[in-house]
Design a protein around this motif. Sequence first.
Motif, PDB file in Angstrom:
ATOM      1  N   THR A 366       0.834  -1.194   0.000  1.00 39.13           N
ATOM      2  CA  THR A 366       0.000   0.000   0.000  1.00 39.13           C
ATOM      3  C   THR A 366       0.875   1.252   0.000  1.00 39.13           C
ATOM      4  N   GLU A 367       0.261   2.393  -0.277  1.00 44.17           N
ATOM      5  CA  GLU A 367       1.007   3.651  -0.274  1.00 44.17           C
ATOM      6  C   GLU A 367       1.587   3.933   1.106  1.00 44.17           C
ATOM      7  N   ASP A 368       0.827   3.614   2.155  1.00 44.86           N
ATOM      8  CA  ASP A 368       1.327   3.832   3.528  1.00 44.86           C
ATOM      9  C   ASP A 368       2.525   2.940   3.817  1.00 44.86           C
ATOM     10  N   GLU A 369       2.484   1.688   3.351  1.00 45.33           N
ATOM     11  CA  GLU A 369       3.604   0.772   3.581  1.00 45.33           C
ATOM     12  C   GLU A 369       4.843   1.223   2.824  1.00 45.33           C
ATOM     13  N   ALA A 371       5.555   4.333   1.953  1.00 47.74           N
ATOM     14  CA  ALA A 371       6.042   5.542   2.626  1.00 47.74           C
ATOM     15  C   ALA A 371       6.763   5.193   3.926  1.00 47.74           C
ATOM     16  N   SER A 372       6.210   4.230   4.653  1.00 53.06           N
ATOM     17  CA  SER A 372       6.833   3.804   5.905  1.00 53.06           C
ATOM     18  C   SER A 372       8.200   3.175   5.656  1.00 53.06           C
ATOM     19  N   LEU A 373       8.299   2.375   4.586  1.00 53.79           N
ATOM     20  CA  LEU A 373       9.574   1.743   4.243  1.00 53.79           C
ATOM     21  C   LEU A 373      10.615   2.773   3.836  1.00 53.79           C
ATOM     22  N   GLU A 374      10.201   3.759   3.069  1.00 57.36           N
ATOM     23  CA  GLU A 374      11.135   4.799   2.637  1.00 57.36           C
ATOM     24  C   GLU A 374      11.625   5.606   3.841  1.00 57.36           C
TER      25      GLU A 374
END
Length: 398
Positions: A366-369, A371-374
Amino acid sequence: MIVTFDKDILSAAVTPAMSAVSNKNTITSIEGICITAEADGTCILNSFDLEKGIRCTIKGNVEEPGSFIINGQKLYQIIRFMPGDIRIEVGDKMRAKISSGKSEFTINAMPGDEFPNTPSLEGDWGFTMPQCELRDAMTKTLYAVAVNEPRPALNGIFFKIRDNRLTLVSSDSFRLAVCEKEMKFENNIGEDELDISIIVPGKTVAELLKMLHDDTSPVSIRATGKHIMFTMDNICFFSRLIDAEYVNYEKFIPKTPATYVSLPCAALRESLERASLVTEEKGAGQTKSSVKFTFEDQVLRVSAVSVNGTVNDEIPVKKTGPDLKIGFNCRYLLDALRACDTEYIKLALVSPLVSMVITADEEMLTEDEIASLEKKKENTGLLSEKYTHLAVPCHLRE
């Protein structure tokens, strides 16, 4: 020895030290915490059960230096109920007076030189990494560590450090967990390029998880041929290593799956939790039953039958490859799914007789995942990470 501590500071040191206090041993000294107060106000608290130990350094108001051993359980309980700053006074008669305000306890003590010698905490090799990354890797693998397995290697987590890649592996013969993290390690000592393989006892990892913070503060990892040390802030936690050769885990991971299934991890986890209401019940002469997966078209049917009842459930999935029926131990599979931290997972299957591989579905992040990884890569220096869980199938009764 006469020293006064701030209650919160002393409590924060004694609490982790309790994890290395022995409760079942004929050696009285290792049932205690050795407190060494130095003239400059530095106080060292040591606990050591001959397998693992804690060394914690704190500050105190030292009026008279000295070193004495006080029973860990009694000291821990006394500190909990003291109203404020805690004064510890030990005289030549080996009686420790512990007071706070109007409250006062007197218990037996022992000379500090009777405390067992602890291993050297220097280390032949080592590195530093963020606590959150070590904690995450341990959380994903601890569930599959064997307990009291005749093969000593399986009672711990296999650590492999090679080419800036940390790999943790655990297996109890019924399941396998692997977590890999590629990152630039810092403050390396020993070999220029780390190429190390060790086995850390499962009990050590379980205690260490209680001490690690879920943030980017550093944890220093040092090891010798027989011991490993984890240093965080003012705490050094050390343990014996398991002297054994780990199994060649890679050969157990299927290399040519025929069926791939993508689905939400939460949907499968919740379905198995419902199924466990049937599989975990015990009847007369009945062992725990398995849960059956039936992959047909784009649907996963989850079912279980026991002497106490039946359960049936359906989950929409994305499947490629032939249909398949396969059975698993429900609790073992649940443990693996609870260790997954992505919204979507991918199941890779070969046949009803070959283990199922569970990984993150990287195409469904997902976009949240993302973003969290980055953000994690930016804050911790992480380059890449992945997890793999292996579930061994069980026999199905038609």
